[in-house]
Design an enzyme around this catalytic site. Structure first.
Site, PDB file in Angstrom:
ATOM      1  N   GLN A  18       0.982  -1.551   0.021  1.00  0.00           N
ATOM      2  CA  GLN A  18       0.347  -0.146  -0.171  1.00  0.00           C
ATOM      3  C   GLN A  18       1.018   1.204  -0.052  1.00  0.00           C
ATOM      4  OE1 GLN A  18      -2.433  -1.754   3.275  1.00  0.00           O
ATOM      5  NE2 GLN A  18      -4.126  -0.231   2.424  1.00  0.00           N
ATOM      6  N   ARG A  75       3.993   0.090  13.223  1.00  0.00           N
ATOM      7  CA  ARG A  75       3.572  -0.778  12.206  1.00  0.00           C
ATOM      8  C   ARG A  75       3.764  -1.314  10.714  1.00  0.00           C
ATOM      9  NH1 ARG A  75      -2.208  -4.104  10.783  1.00  0.00           N
ATOM     10  NH2 ARG A  75      -1.413  -5.851  10.123  1.00  0.00           N
ATOM     11  N   HIS A 119       1.225  -9.435   5.425  1.00  0.00           N
ATOM     12  CA  HIS A 119       0.261  -7.664   4.357  1.00  0.00           C
ATOM     13  C   HIS A 119      -0.390  -8.232   3.604  1.00  0.00           C
ATOM     14  CE1 HIS A 119      -1.673  -4.823   5.991  1.00  0.00           C
ATOM     15  NE2 HIS A 119      -2.317  -5.074   5.531  1.00  0.00           N
ATOM     16  N   ASN A 164      -1.332 -10.820   8.592  1.00  0.00           N
ATOM     17  CA  ASN A 164      -2.834  -9.675   8.693  1.00  0.00           C
ATOM     18  C   ASN A 164      -3.697 -10.420   7.945  1.00  0.00           C
ATOM     19  OD1 ASN A 164      -3.134  -7.046   9.431  1.00  0.00           O
ATOM     20  ND2 ASN A 164      -3.900  -7.347   6.627  1.00  0.00           N
ATOM     21  N   GLU A 165      -4.775 -10.574   8.649  1.00  0.00           N
ATOM     22  CA  GLU A 165      -6.813 -10.775   8.450  1.00  0.00           C
ATOM     23  C   GLU A 165      -5.835 -11.830   7.427  1.00  0.00           C
ATOM     24  OE1 GLU A 165      -8.082  -7.040   6.756  1.00  0.00           O
ATOM     25  OE2 GLU A 165      -7.883  -5.859   8.916  1.00  0.00           O
ATOM     26  N   ASN A 294      -8.598  -6.019  14.546  1.00  0.00           N
ATOM     27  CA  ASN A 294      -8.151  -4.931  12.967  1.00  0.00           C
ATOM     28  C   ASN A 294     -10.052  -5.019  13.383  1.00  0.00           C
ATOM     29  OD1 ASN A 294      -5.680  -5.193  12.719  1.00  0.00           O
ATOM     30  ND2 ASN A 294      -6.096  -6.275  10.604  1.00  0.00           N
ATOM     31  N   TYR A 296     -12.898  -1.911  12.547  1.00  0.00           N
ATOM     32  CA  TYR A 296     -13.655  -0.994  11.682  1.00  0.00           C
ATOM     33  C   TYR A 296     -15.674  -0.955  12.224  1.00  0.00           C
ATOM     34  CZ  TYR A 296      -8.163  -0.631   9.844  1.00  0.00           C
ATOM     35  OH  TYR A 296      -7.636  -0.133   9.245  1.00  0.00           O
ATOM     36  N   GLU A 368      -5.411  -2.306  14.049  1.00  0.00           N
ATOM     37  CA  GLU A 368      -6.037  -1.119  13.136  1.00  0.00           C
ATOM     38  C   GLU A 368      -7.125  -0.630  13.434  1.00  0.00           C
ATOM     39  OE1 GLU A 368      -6.005  -2.613   8.618  1.00  0.00           O
ATOM     40  OE2 GLU A 368      -4.427  -3.484   9.206  1.00  0.00           O
ATOM     41  N   TRP A 414      -5.213   3.229  11.846  1.00  0.00           N
ATOM     42  CA  TRP A 414      -5.151   3.144  10.525  1.00  0.00           C
ATOM     43  C   TRP A 414      -5.068   4.024  10.091  1.00  0.00           C
ATOM     44  CZ3 TRP A 414      -2.470  -0.350   7.661  1.00  0.00           C
ATOM     45  CH2 TRP A 414      -2.570  -0.645   6.193  1.00  0.00           C
ATOM     46  N   GLU A 421      -5.819   1.800  -1.516  1.00  0.00           N
ATOM     47  CA  GLU A 421      -6.540   1.050  -0.555  1.00  0.00           C
ATOM     48  C   GLU A 421      -7.402   0.368  -1.252  1.00  0.00           C
ATOM     49  OE1 GLU A 421      -7.597   1.044   2.436  1.00  0.00           O
ATOM     50  OE2 GLU A 421      -9.318  -0.353   2.186  1.00  0.00           O
ATOM     51  N   TRP A 422      -5.957  -0.978  -2.134  1.00  0.00           N
ATOM     52  CA  TRP A 422      -6.264  -1.867  -2.776  1.00  0.00           C
ATOM     53  C   TRP A 422      -7.106  -2.039  -3.953  1.00  0.00           C
ATOM     54  CZ3 TRP A 422      -2.722  -4.973  -0.693  1.00  0.00           C
ATOM     55  CH2 TRP A 422      -2.361  -4.853   0.463  1.00  0.00           C
ATOM     56  N   PHE A 430      -7.454   6.935   4.657  1.00  0.00           N
ATOM     57  CA  PHE A 430      -7.241   6.553   5.549  1.00  0.00           C
ATOM     58  C   PHE A 430      -6.737   6.940   6.358  1.00  0.00           C
ATOM     59  CE2 PHE A 430      -9.705   3.083   4.676  1.00  0.00           C
ATOM     60  CZ  PHE A 430     -10.723   2.732   5.934  1.00  0.00           C
TER      61      PHE A 430
HETATM   62  C1  GAL Z   1      -7.558  -3.574   6.981  1.00  0.00           C
HETATM   63  C2  GAL Z   1      -6.180  -3.812   6.201  1.00  0.00           C
HETATM   64  C3  GAL Z   1      -5.898  -2.851   5.454  1.00  0.00           C
HETATM   65  C4  GAL Z   1      -6.746  -1.954   5.028  1.00  0.00           C
HETATM   66  C5  GAL Z   1      -7.749  -1.332   6.353  1.00  0.00           C
HETATM   67  C6  GAL Z   1      -9.115  -0.165   5.265  1.00  0.00           C
HETATM   68  O1  GAL Z   1      -8.802  -4.619   5.948  1.00  0.00           O
HETATM   69  O2  GAL Z   1      -5.751  -4.448   6.795  1.00  0.00           O
HETATM   70  O3  GAL Z   1      -4.412  -2.768   4.684  1.00  0.00           O
HETATM   71  O4  GAL Z   1      -6.663  -1.859   3.722  1.00  0.00           O
HETATM   72  O5  GAL Z   1      -8.132  -2.774   5.732  1.00  0.00           O
HETATM   73  O6  GAL Z   1      -9.175  -0.750   4.745  1.00  0.00           O
END
Ligand code: GAL
Length: 460
Positions: A18, A75, A119, A164-165, A294, A296, A368, A414, A421-422, A430
């Protein structure tokens, strides 16, 4: 005013693909994300991480910025193909030197490195050779790669995160096709998840047997989970919410903290869920020194009986719906981030307490938490009061969770920088630092100053 415990760890986070750029610099091999982002139609506007924030070249200025903000821990992740281009053969010393220099720079600035080994940027060669996480062969490869990282960085890095995840990798990468490698399948997620868990255990076994006693670090895993609030007090909805959490977090945390997959998954999935041998169960149980989380967002969960009803009501991010039969909905009054994720601070506290109760109160680090918003630069400044409000809300719930017994020891925002963002490309911002991707200039947002104040007020 809220005060966190004196030794509470304040940090910020990023990941290699990223932010780094340097996609083929100094002998780096390609990853599945290099390929995915270069495949037409896979990412917004065809954007890629080829350059990203160019952190590969600008890391010194980034560390200086972190130091100025008062960040105590950082991190970041290692790009596996940067240090081992084909994932199983020779190592690339030039790639490892980048991470070694970054670690030195962080330590010279009083910032503790927290290093994630994976990751999401799997060496493309492993995907091409044996389908990456779908083959058990990946386990030994990951072990060797991890060992190489411990050997070269472990004298200075004391905090390791294996994966990661794995939920996102499995569901979005091998189930829904939204992320690399882009598979759409009902069964592949469970296979990819299984091999990630075994790879995690392998890396931990190697660290503990060869390095931990001399290097004196800790090693764990970071799982992601939203909170699932029962939509009503009806027993069916209470069960649906619990089922949803077990399919989400229990999938990856139960084998590590309780010794096997959740019963509800085993019952519903039958043969589609691979099983662990007794020896594998032993290697997984207790294989994380801390609980990386993590988190959100939150959704309501309710029970559904009818497939049709469920499909017409599906509301994002639920995993493989047909395996769970849980309907997810949002309260229309909840505020949303620019990614349309609901801002529900109390869900964070409920999740922390659920973890405390289910896993015997492990030490938790939120690795995160943050929010995306359509930040604007005006006169060279970015004002982001909504992000400050987001952090205030989530942090005060974290604080309440600590008061109610959660063993939460640290919190990483984060993200440090606006970044790739992928599949959503560069539009979803973010960062607590704004990046202008045309000039690659960095402008700390007002939330960075606010974060600095939080750290200061807490006596560090
Ligand atoms: C997480 C991920 C991060 C970032 C974040 C916000 O799932 O680990 O790389 O993209 O979401 O979308």
């Amino acid at each position: 005013m809220i005060h966190f415990p004196n030794d509470f760890l304040w940090g910020t986070a990023t990941s290699s693909y990223q932010i780094e750029g340097g996609a083929e610099a100094d002998g780096k091999g390609l990853s599945i994300w290099d390929e995915f982002s270069h495949t037409p139609g896979k990412t917004a506007k065809g954007q890629t991480g080829d350059i990203a924030c160019d952190h590969y070249h600008l890391y010194k200025q980034d560390v200086a910025l972190m130091a100025k903000m008062g960040v105590k821990a950082y991190r970041f992740s290692i790009s596996w193909p940067r240090v081992q281009p084909d994932g199983e053969g020779a190592m690339n010393m030039a790639g490892m030197k980048f991470y070694s220099d970054l670690v030195d720079e962080l330590l010279a600035n009083g910032i503790e490195p927290w290093v994630t080994l994976y990751h999401w940027d799997l060496p493309l060669a492993l995907h091409q050779k044996f389908d990456g996480w779908l083959s058990k062969k990946v386990v030994d490869c990951f072990g060797k790669y991890a060992s190489y990282c411990f050997e070269h960085l472990g004298d200075r890095v004391k905090n390791w995160i294996t994966l990661n995840e794995p939920w996102v990798v499995s569901i979005l990468g091998y189930g829904q096709g939204a992320m690399a490698p882009g598979y759409i399948s009902q069964d592949k997620p469970y296979i990819a998840g299984h091999h990630q868990l075994l790879s995690h255990a392998k890396a931990v076994e190697i660290y503990r047997s060869k390095y931990q006693s001399t290097q004196q670090g800790q090693i764990g895993i970071s799982n992601n989970c939203d909170w699932r609030e029962p939509k009503t007090g009806a027993p069916k909805d209470l069960e649906a919410a619990q089922r949803s959490l077990e399919f989400f977090l229990g999938w990856f945390a139960d084998p590590i903290w309780l010794g096997d997959y959740p019963d509800v998954m085993k019952k519903r999935l039958g043969d589609r869920l691979p099983s662990f041998s007794e020896e594998e169960k032993k290697s997984l149980l207790g294989s994380s020194d801390f609980f990386g989380l993590n988190h959100y967002t939150t959704l309501f969960a309710s029970d559904v009986n009818e497939r049709e009803e469920m499909e017409s009501n599906v509301h994002g991010n639920g995993g493989l719906f047909e395996d769970q039969y849980v309907k997810l909905t949002a309260d229309p009054n909840w505020k949303l981030t620019s990614m349309k994720w609901a801002i529900v601070p109390w869900g964070c506290k409920k999740l922390l307490l659920w973890i405390k109760d289910r896993y015997d109160n492990p030490e938790v680090f939120i690795t995160e938490n943050g929010c995306s918003s359509d930040d604007q630069v005006i006169d060279g400044k970015v004002d982001d009061p909504h992000r400050i409000e987001f952090f205030q809300g989530y942090l005060s719930e974290c604080h309440k969770a600590i008061q109610e017994g959660s063993n939460l020891s640290g919190y990483f925002i984060w993200s440090f920088l606006d970044n790739f963002e992928w599949a959503l490309g560069y539009e979803k911002r973010f960062g607590i630092t704004h990046v202008d991707f045309d000039s690659l200039e960095r402008t700390p947002k007002s939330s960075a100053k606010w974060f600095e104040k939080v750290i200061e007020e807490n006596g560090f």
